[in-house]
Design an enzyme around this catalytic site. Structure first.
Site, PDB file in Angstrom:
ATOM      1  N   LYS A   1       3.918  -3.953  14.771  1.00 43.40           N
ATOM      2  CA  LYS A   1       5.294  -4.241  15.751  1.00 43.40           C
ATOM      3  C   LYS A   1       6.452  -4.214  14.320  1.00 43.40           C
ATOM      4  CE  LYS A   1       7.466  -7.398  18.439  1.00 43.40           C
ATOM      5  NZ  LYS A   1       7.408  -8.786  19.290  1.00 43.40           N
TER       6      LYS A   1
ATOM      7  N   SER B   1       7.732  -8.401  24.185  1.00 41.72           N
ATOM      8  CA  SER B   1       8.661  -7.566  23.258  1.00 41.72           C
ATOM      9  C   SER B   1       7.536  -6.520  22.398  1.00 41.72           C
ATOM     10  CB  SER B   1       9.271  -8.502  22.342  1.00 41.72           C
ATOM     11  OG  SER B   1       8.372  -9.321  21.601  1.00 41.72           O
TER      12      SER B   1
ATOM     13  N   SER C   1       4.847 -12.071  24.964  1.00 41.46           N
ATOM     14  CA  SER C   1       5.052 -10.825  24.461  1.00 41.46           C
ATOM     15  C   SER C   1       3.956 -10.027  23.867  1.00 41.46           C
ATOM     16  CB  SER C   1       6.250 -11.169  23.192  1.00 41.46           C
ATOM     17  OG  SER C   1       7.391 -11.331  23.831  1.00 41.46           O
TER      18      SER C   1
END
Length: 295
Positions: free
Chosen positions: A55, A130, A154
């Site tokens: 990420k 996210s 997330s």
């Protein structure tokens, strides 16, 4: 394996828009070195030669970490985040950085720098957030393993949205050093994401433990009693709480059945357990019929 995943990124990447930066040359060089190590009989780690994605809120040394914002489009990290360094040390190969909402603060994956990531199962739907870039990349076969991060939902939400597996480990298990934003650090969790529970368990074994930087990480992790030879593994003394239906919102009957079966399996293994929690909220009939999601 690295070639195959790079080919997959090239084939479906433009449709899904899950990756921000692809580290093709670096990954291929590391893959070649991994092959040479195996041929030479060198001891290898549990993720030797396995590519993984990261990420874009976690640093990879020498690579741009955009954090989903035009403010950081040229920000190059000096060092690896601890989680990245640990997967490298276990033989893993950083393959790509994946998309996220700006600063990780949203439950869908869209930002002004890279745009919207699409769910690989249905381009009209979200892969969540996210860590939605991670979930989409793994679900689409662009990556076998990834690193996401979680405050509220997330890694778990995106895993649900794309049909993969993710773990938000108890705080104090995995260092968040090298993750941005740092505040509120005590609430951030770095979490592995993959397509199987077995891969998640292996990743947790690599990632858990102190790094000397993150003061919230415990220095002594609980170790279960080892079973004697021939003794079935039991969970005596482990207390497990579970809830499904009713919970905090509508729950699919198949999910409830799966959770109940897991609770029964744990009880059969001598773990103590508590009954499902009492209802604290029930959806209005019209909301449930519309398939509304309540948080």
């Amino acid at each position: 394996m690295t070639h195959a995943h790079l080919d997959r990124i090239e084939a479906v990447g433009p449709k899904v828009n899950a990756t921000v930066t692809v580290l093709a040359a670096q990954a291929l060089a590391m893959a070649e070195a991994a092959d040479e190590a195996v041929a030479a009989g060198t001891a290898v780690g549990p993720f030797h030669g396995v590519p993984f994605t990261v990420k874009d809120s976690l640093d990879v040394a020498g690579v741009v970490t955009t954090r989903g914002s035009t403010l950081f489009k040229d920000h190059v990290a000096d060092t690896d985040a601890t989680a990245v360094a640990l997967l490298r040390a276990a033989g893993g190969i950083p393959l790509a950085k994946t998309n996220l909402p700006e600063f990780s603060y949203w439950t869908e994956t869209d930002n002004p720098l890279v745009g919207r990531t699409r769910n690989p199962w249905n381009a009209e739907r979200t892969p969540g957030g996210s860590s939605g870039g991670e979930s989409a990349a793994i679900a689409a076969g662009m990556s076998p393993l990834g690193l996401g991060s979680d405050v509220a939902i997330s890694v778990r939400g995106p895993a649900h949205d794309t049909g993969i597996v993710a773990l938000k480990a108890t705080r104090g298990r995995i260092p968040v050093t090298g993750h941005w934003p740092e505040v509120p650090r005590r609430y951030w969790h770095v979490g592995p994401m993959a397509r199987s529970v077995r891969d998640i368990a292996t990743a947790l074994g690599v990632l858990a433990g102190p790094d000397g930087e993150d003061g919230y990480v415990r220095h002594a992790l609980p170790t279960p009693r080892a079973a004697s030879a021939g003794e079935p593994r039991r969970l005596a003394g482990l207390r497990v709480g579970w809830a499904s239906e009713p919970a905090f919102g509508p729950v699919d009957s198949e999910v409830t059945a799966t959770v109940a079966a897991a609770a029964d399996a744990l009880r059969a293994s001598a773990a103590s357990w508590s009954r499902p929690l009492p209802p604290v909220w029930k959806p209005r009939r019209d909301s449930a019929e519309r398939g509304a999601v309540h948080r």
